[in-house]
Write a protein that holds these residues in place. Sequence first.
Motif, PDB file in Angstrom:
ATOM      1  N   PRO A   1     -31.762 -61.609  20.760  1.00 38.19           N
ATOM      2  CA  PRO A   1     -30.907 -61.901  21.909  1.00 38.19           C
ATOM      3  C   PRO A   1     -31.649 -62.083  23.236  1.00 38.19           C
ATOM      4  O   PRO A   1     -31.023 -61.982  24.288  1.00 38.19           O
ATOM      5  CB  PRO A   1     -30.018 -60.664  21.962  1.00 38.19           C
TER       6      PRO A   1
ATOM      7  N   GLY B   1     -25.021 -59.145  23.764  1.00 35.05           N
ATOM      8  CA  GLY B   1     -26.083 -59.842  23.047  1.00 35.05           C
ATOM      9  C   GLY B   1     -26.885 -60.711  23.986  1.00 35.05           C
ATOM     10  O   GLY B   1     -27.480 -60.238  24.951  1.00 35.05           O
TER      11      GLY B   1
ATOM     12  N   CYS C   1     -24.061 -61.114  17.556  1.00 32.70           N
ATOM     13  CA  CYS C   1     -23.736 -59.695  17.466  1.00 32.70           C
ATOM     14  C   CYS C   1     -22.382 -59.408  18.080  1.00 32.70           C
ATOM     15  O   CYS C   1     -21.744 -60.270  18.688  1.00 32.70           O
ATOM     16  CB  CYS C   1     -24.820 -58.861  18.138  1.00 32.70           C
TER      17      CYS C   1
ATOM     18  N   LEU D   1     -28.771 -54.007  16.323  1.00 32.35           N
ATOM     19  CA  LEU D   1     -29.826 -54.913  16.767  1.00 32.35           C
ATOM     20  C   LEU D   1     -31.029 -54.094  17.223  1.00 32.35           C
ATOM     21  O   LEU D   1     -30.909 -53.263  18.131  1.00 32.35           O
ATOM     22  CB  LEU D   1     -29.345 -55.799  17.917  1.00 32.35           C
TER      23      LEU D   1
END
Length: 273
Positions: free
Chosen positions: A32, A74, A118, A192
Amino acid sequence: MRLNGNVTLTEIADAAAYLAPISEIDRARKYPYLAPEGGFVLANGRLFHLDEAQLSNDHADGILAGRTPVLSVGSNRAPVQLLRKFGMAATVPVTPARLHDCDIVHAAILGYYAAVPCTAFPSPGTVVTLNVAWLDAEQLVQMHRTEGIGVAYDFVQMQGVTHQFNLPVLPVFGYAARAGVLDCGGGEPAGLAAIPAEGRRFQTLDQHQAATRLRQLAKIDDNRTMAQFIADMQADKPARDAVIERLRPYAIQPQNPPWHLQTVTIDGIDAYL
């Protein structure tokens, strides 16, 4: 850059690290993207520090006035993505925030630029460090478009968000993936790796690992390199749609999520699906 109240903002010294153009392949591979810690303002393609003391001297009709606070979970955390979405002429203030009792995990979809994006997902005791973009009316409409509102993501009012600055008490909004989150093993999602969190309960995967998992579940883990796979997916919407359909059996929907759906009707989203 100058705020109301005669407050001058200083430019972030390493702004180029956050604003450097990203190739089409790296839009997926590097998702990201990098985001500064703390507050910042993106203005006319430049990046400025923003701290609480500076905001406290800003007038009631200052830089946040009339804007909607939207939690970025994200790529929207990153200046390069805000610049891509809103253009060189835009001014976007961003303030630090924390999301409680949720993690940021990989969604069960493939984005139009072939990243595995995400979404927030309930995780009691987890606290995630994020930021809030303060969007004007035109920017909010554009953000809805880029999130594929009503197809890829829903617009929601978030709970559990705490600002790191002393800010006006307003509802904070965000986006939630409609497809749910990717089963990354044992019926659980994966956080993440690039997003810092405290009290994390789930395993973490980076973008390459998440894309590898997606390809396995969608039964397209062939001999293409990841770069070749990304390029193919970016160029072929029916292929992306087929991948998303194959992921449906491996999607996990949140139970009693800490957000409330907001009704939004908008056109112009096809380019972002």
